[in-house]
Design a protein around this motif. Structure first.
Motif, PDB file in Angstrom:
ATOM      1  N   LEU A   1       0.838  -1.199   0.000  1.00 42.86           N
ATOM      2  CA  LEU A   1       0.000   0.000   0.000  1.00 42.86           C
ATOM      3  C   LEU A   1       0.874   1.250   0.000  1.00 42.86           C
ATOM      4  CD1 LEU A   1      -2.750   1.421   0.229  1.00 42.86           C
ATOM      5  CD2 LEU A   1      -2.637   1.100   2.712  1.00 42.86           C
ATOM      6  N   TYR A   2       0.608   2.140  -0.961  1.00 42.62           N
ATOM      7  CA  TYR A   2       1.323   3.411  -1.077  1.00 42.62           C
ATOM      8  C   TYR A   2       0.330   4.565  -0.906  1.00 42.62           C
ATOM      9  CZ  TYR A   2       4.983   0.549  -3.266  1.00 42.62           C
ATOM     10  OH  TYR A   2       5.935  -0.407  -3.529  1.00 42.62           O
ATOM     11  N   CYS A   3       0.858   5.724  -0.521  1.00 42.72           N
ATOM     12  CA  CYS A   3      -0.022   6.875  -0.325  1.00 42.72           C
ATOM     13  C   CYS A   3       0.640   8.164  -0.807  1.00 42.72           C
ATOM     14  CB  CYS A   3      -0.381   7.008   1.158  1.00 42.72           C
ATOM     15  SG  CYS A   3      -1.534   8.351   1.506  1.00 42.72           S
ATOM     16  N   ILE A   4      -0.159   9.001  -1.462  1.00 38.70           N
ATOM     17  CA  ILE A   4       0.272  10.334  -1.896  1.00 38.70           C
ATOM     18  C   ILE A   4      -0.717  11.329  -1.300  1.00 38.70           C
ATOM     19  CG2 ILE A   4       0.631  11.857  -3.889  1.00 38.70           C
ATOM     20  CD1 ILE A   4       0.858   9.167  -5.547  1.00 38.70           C
ATOM     21  N   PHE A   5      -0.217  12.304  -0.551  1.00 38.68           N
ATOM     22  CA  PHE A   5      -1.133  13.290   0.032  1.00 38.68           C
ATOM     23  C   PHE A   5      -0.373  14.541   0.468  1.00 38.68           C
ATOM     24  CE2 PHE A   5       0.649  11.516   3.824  1.00 38.68           C
ATOM     25  CZ  PHE A   5       0.453  12.434   4.853  1.00 38.68           C
ATOM     26  N   GLY A   6      -1.134  15.595   0.752  1.00 37.96           N
ATOM     27  CA  GLY A   6      -0.581  16.826   1.298  1.00 37.96           C
ATOM     28  C   GLY A   6      -1.604  17.426   2.248  1.00 37.96           C
ATOM     29  N   CYS A   7      -1.404  18.662   2.647  1.00 38.27           N
ATOM     30  CA  CYS A   7      -2.372  19.367   3.488  1.00 38.27           C
ATOM     31  C   CYS A   7      -2.555  20.781   2.970  1.00 38.27           C
ATOM     32  CB  CYS A   7      -1.896  19.416   4.948  1.00 38.27           C
ATOM     33  SG  CYS A   7      -2.053  17.852   5.837  1.00 38.27           S
ATOM     34  N   GLY A   8      -3.723  21.329   3.165  1.00 39.79           N
ATOM     35  CA  GLY A   8      -4.038  22.666   2.687  1.00 39.79           C
ATOM     36  C   GLY A   8      -3.287  23.752   3.439  1.00 39.79           C
ATOM     37  N   GLY A   9      -2.893  24.791   2.714  1.00 36.52           N
ATOM     38  CA  GLY A   9      -2.235  25.935   3.335  1.00 36.52           C
ATOM     39  C   GLY A   9      -3.251  26.885   3.946  1.00 36.52           C
ATOM     40  N   ASP A  10      -2.822  27.695   4.905  1.00 31.01           N
ATOM     41  CA  ASP A  10      -3.688  28.662   5.593  1.00 31.01           C
ATOM     42  C   ASP A  10      -4.873  27.982   6.253  1.00 31.01           C
ATOM     43  OD1 ASP A  10      -1.992  30.597   4.525  1.00 31.01           O
ATOM     44  OD2 ASP A  10      -3.257  30.885   2.763  1.00 31.01           O
ATOM     45  N   ARG A  11      -4.694  26.742   6.643  1.00 27.99           N
ATOM     46  CA  ARG A  11      -5.741  25.974   7.313  1.00 27.99           C
ATOM     47  C   ARG A  11      -5.142  25.284   8.536  1.00 27.99           C
ATOM     48  NH1 ARG A  11      -8.009  28.704   4.137  1.00 27.99           N
ATOM     49  NH2 ARG A  11      -9.724  28.174   2.716  1.00 27.99           N
TER      50      ARG A  11
ATOM     51  N   THR B   1       3.164  15.715  -0.789  1.00 23.34           N
ATOM     52  CA  THR B   1       3.126  16.618  -1.940  1.00 23.34           C
ATOM     53  C   THR B   1       2.222  17.830  -1.656  1.00 23.34           C
ATOM     54  OG1 THR B   1       2.785  16.683  -4.351  1.00 23.34           O
ATOM     55  CG2 THR B   1       1.223  15.376  -3.058  1.00 23.34           C
ATOM     56  N   SER B   2       1.813  18.512  -2.704  1.00 20.46           N
ATOM     57  CA  SER B   2       1.014  19.733  -2.558  1.00 20.46           C
ATOM     58  C   SER B   2      -0.483  19.427  -2.551  1.00 20.46           C
ATOM     59  CB  SER B   2       1.331  20.709  -3.697  1.00 20.46           C
ATOM     60  OG  SER B   2       1.093  20.085  -4.957  1.00 20.46           O
TER      61      SER B   2
ATOM     62  N   GLU C   1       0.658  29.973   1.949  1.00 26.15           N
ATOM     63  CA  GLU C   1       1.662  29.425   2.862  1.00 26.15           C
ATOM     64  C   GLU C   1       2.780  28.739   2.076  1.00 26.15           C
ATOM     65  OE1 GLU C   1       1.642  26.736   6.966  1.00 26.15           O
ATOM     66  OE2 GLU C   1      -0.225  27.111   5.884  1.00 26.15           O
ATOM     67  N   PRO C   2       4.028  28.913   2.486  1.00 26.09           N
ATOM     68  CA  PRO C   2       5.137  28.225   1.793  1.00 26.09           C
ATOM     69  C   PRO C   2       4.935  26.710   1.794  1.00 26.09           C
ATOM     70  CG  PRO C   2       5.988  29.912   3.274  1.00 26.09           C
ATOM     71  CD  PRO C   2       4.516  29.782   3.570  1.00 26.09           C
ATOM     72  N   LEU C   3       4.975  26.113   0.616  1.00 26.47           N
ATOM     73  CA  LEU C   3       4.718  24.677   0.484  1.00 26.47           C
ATOM     74  C   LEU C   3       5.716  23.852   1.286  1.00 26.47           C
ATOM     75  CD1 LEU C   3       3.205  22.311  -0.714  1.00 26.47           C
ATOM     76  CD2 LEU C   3       4.438  22.653  -2.860  1.00 26.47           C
ATOM     77  N   GLY C   4       6.967  24.301   1.301  1.00 33.61           N
ATOM     78  CA  GLY C   4       8.000  23.573   2.046  1.00 33.61           C
ATOM     79  C   GLY C   4       7.688  23.464   3.523  1.00 33.61           C
ATOM     80  N   GLU C   5       7.068  24.502   4.093  1.00 39.26           N
ATOM     81  CA  GLU C   5       6.724  24.481   5.522  1.00 39.26           C
ATOM     82  C   GLU C   5       5.584  23.503   5.790  1.00 39.26           C
ATOM     83  OE1 GLU C   5       5.958  28.365   7.065  1.00 39.26           O
ATOM     84  OE2 GLU C   5       7.875  29.189   6.335  1.00 39.26           O
ATOM     85  N   ILE C   6       4.615  23.459   4.866  1.00 33.77           N
ATOM     86  CA  ILE C   6       3.487  22.519   5.021  1.00 33.77           C
ATOM     87  C   ILE C   6       4.008  21.084   5.002  1.00 33.77           C
ATOM     88  CG2 ILE C   6       1.330  21.698   4.007  1.00 33.77           C
ATOM     89  CD1 ILE C   6       1.008  24.502   2.751  1.00 33.77           C
ATOM     90  N   ILE C   7       4.856  20.796   4.006  1.00 38.44           N
ATOM     91  CA  ILE C   7       5.396  19.439   3.868  1.00 38.44           C
ATOM     92  C   ILE C   7       6.250  19.074   5.083  1.00 38.44           C
ATOM     93  CG2 ILE C   7       7.000  18.013   2.521  1.00 38.44           C
ATOM     94  CD1 ILE C   7       5.926  19.386   0.003  1.00 38.44           C
ATOM     95  N   ALA C   8       7.009  20.043   5.596  1.00 39.22           N
ATOM     96  CA  ALA C   8       7.839  19.787   6.775  1.00 39.22           C
ATOM     97  C   ALA C   8       6.978  19.461   7.993  1.00 39.22           C
ATOM     98  CB  ALA C   8       8.718  21.003   7.059  1.00 39.22           C
ATOM     99  N   ASP C   9       5.834  20.154   8.124  1.00 39.00           N
ATOM    100  CA  ASP C   9       4.918  19.875   9.242  1.00 39.00           C
ATOM    101  C   ASP C   9       4.394  18.440   9.165  1.00 39.00           C
ATOM    102  OD1 ASP C   9       5.169  22.407  10.261  1.00 39.00           O
ATOM    103  OD2 ASP C   9       3.307  23.175   9.381  1.00 39.00           O
TER     104      ASP C   9
END
Length: 542
Positions: free
Chosen positions: A420-430, A452-453, A459-467
């Motif tokens: 099982l593999y997963c691709i996901f991100g989270c919304g910025g300013d949320r 990913t995005s 919001e800087p994408l790099g910060e979201i991914i780091a979180d």
């Protein structure tokens, strides 16, 4: 967590009422406008404003009062309605920006607490449309869209003309011989549209002959009063989980906002899902607030039925079908197959059954309606291609939703003898607090994946991914890559996975865009997945 939004949520919580002060004055104003401007429409959104319409001007985060006056004046509305707190600013703007300021002043009305009262104005202007349609409202963190759309289909199967309103927009459903005809009427920017747009669309539904409507009632929509002035007869709650805590400030406030639905003055029934101890505790707290006249009951998807009025017992699961037994108070059990998998989707189907039961439908009608059950676009949607991994596209964007679907897909991947593999991100300013949790959930169930995005906004994408990445165990971080381009992330996993593997692409579902800064850019998980399938097949042929 946004301090401004939290303070705003706390303030609204203290003052919320289904009949706020001045609602009678707002109702009277709507009737007066109907009498004098019966051929016009009423709106609080400039994109729906035409010449001669009535414009309710409510400033927000995107446009201030001056901006909206400029936009509205270009379209020449017949009437302006503005909050009393803006009276001085509006009169100054009119004087400075119009040739005939007296004429515009004479067609401008001022009313305090306008956002709270706009629904009453619109309701009376359209001659109380919510009293002419049977309205059911569904709240909960996850499952609202599935239940609203599936319920509309089930009731349409009983030869009622139905509609659903929510994340997927406004859709009508009508039975045509053995199939259900679906027609998209409108799109909205919000799960629950403004009170003004709600009543305007209710008026359109009446013209189309719609008899029953299913509304998604979001927690923010409820606390902001977007359902004020609307007669809601039936209610349901799917579940309660982590979402919008950036707005509500606490889980307690989130629960309070959801529970407001069950204090609506006209409700006749309430359906609750008995999924676990937590959900039972939440529903019990809500039930204590219910009016004595409201009939309430539980539904479930359990192997050992406890106290629920309707239970869908899961017997067996194939790749995309679940065989269940319908159990109720009668001694007769009925087996049927639902074209979906995952316990949470069976719970959603049970809520649909509960809404039908509350409406007085016979058991045969309920079972027939359940046989039509399907998840809407972007919910547990499988894409298959020979020689390629099985890809599932899903809107899951909360920790609970992600865990539920990964639990289901992990079992499916084991049956296929795959990974099982997963691709996901989270919304910025949320809500930032859910990011680490989602990273932890994903790595608990998946062999590998990509962060990913997903609508990074400002919001800087790099910060979201780091979180998100901070939630991944150090021992397995090497199994998780960071690829900011979502299409490239999908192509990478599809090219590397084996044909018996399962890939979850989570977070966007039906959405056909990405939001960078304030720009919406066309994007589709479906198109990117199909493109990745084609690339893989071409590479295999070489």
């Amino acid at each position: 967590m946004s301090t401004v939004n939290t303070l705003k949520s706390e303030s609204i919580k203290k003052s919320f009422s289904w009949f706020p002060p001045m609602h009678e004055k707002a109702t009277a104003l709507g009737k007066k406008l109907r009498k004098n401007h019966g051929c016009a429409h009423i709106t609080d959104h400039t994109s729906f404003l035409d010449q001669g319409d009535i414009f309710i001007l409510c400033a927000g985060a995107k446009y201030n009062t001056s901006d909206l006056l400029h936009l509205a004046n270009q379209k020449k509305p017949s009437v302006l309605i503005v909050d009393s707190s803006e009276k001085k600013n509006v009169k100054t703007w009119i004087k400075d920006n119009t040739k005939n300021s007296k004429k515009l002043e004479n067609k401008t009305y001022f009313l305090g607490s306008l956002k709270r009262l706009s629904g009453f104005i619109a309701s009376s202007f359209y001659e109380f449309p919510s009293e002419k349609i049977i309205i059911s409202a569904i709240t909960g963190t996850n499952g609202k869209t599935t239940v609203a759309n599936a319920a509309a289909i089930a009731f349409a199967n009983c030869k009622e003309i139905c509609a659903s309103l929510g994340t997927l927009g406004l859709i009508t459903y009508k039975k045509n011989i053995e199939t259900i005809e679906e027609i998209k009427i409108n799109d909205f920017d919000l799960t629950t549209p403004s009170a003004v747009l709600l009543h305007r669309n209710l008026n359109e539904l009446i013209k189309l002959g719609v008899e029953r409507l299913f509304i998604e009632a979001s927690s923010i929509g409820l606390i902001q009063g977007r359902l004020l002035g609307c007669k809601i007869r039936h209610t349901a709650m799917t579940n309660l989980g982590h979402d919008h805590l950036d707005y509500h400030g606490s889980f307690e406030n989130l629960e309070f906002s959801k529970s407001l639905l069950f204090t609506a003055p006209d409700i006749e029934s309430a359906v609750f899902t008995e999924s676990n101890r937590f959900s039972k505790a939440v529903s019990e707290r809500i039930i204590r607030k219910l009016n004595n006249k409201v009939k309430y009951f539980y539904v479930s998807a359990k192997n050992n039925r406890i106290s629920s009025e309707i239970n869908l017992k899961i017997n067996s699961i194939s790749d995309d079908v679940t065989n269940v037994t319908y159990q109720d108070s009668s001694s007769e059990n009925n087996e049927l197959s639902l074209t979906t998998i995952g316990k949470y989707n069976i719970e959603n189907a049970a809520v649909v059954a509960g809404l039908m039961h509350a409406a007085g439908k016979k058991k045969e009608e309920i079972i027939s309606g359940l046989k039509k059950f399907k998840t809407p676009l972007g919910r547990m949607d499988f894409l298959k291609e020979e020689g390629c991994p099985l890809v599932c596209i899903d809107y899951a964007h909360t920790p609970e939703a992600l865990e539920r679907i990964l639990t289901t897909l992990r079992d499916l991947s084991k049956k296929r003898n795959g990974k099982l593999y997963c691709i996901f991100g989270c919304g910025g300013d949320r809500d930032k607090s859910k990011r680490k949790k989602m990273g932890k959930v994903a790595t608990k169930y998946c062999t590998k994946g990509i962060i990913t995005s997903d609508n990074p906004r400002t919001e800087p994408l790099g910060e979201i991914i780091a979180d998100i990445y901070s939630g991944i165990d150090k021992k397995i971080k090497h199994n998780w890559r960071k690829i900011t381009n979502r299409g490239e992330a999908i192509n990478h996993i599809v090219s590397k996975a084996k044909k018996n593997d399962v890939v979850l692409v989570a977070g966007k579902g039906h959405e056909n865009y990405q939001i960078f800064d304030s720009r919406k850019i066309y994007y589709s998980d479906y198109e990117e997945t199909r493109s990745a399938f084609n690339v893989r097949k071409l590479n295999l042929e070489k």
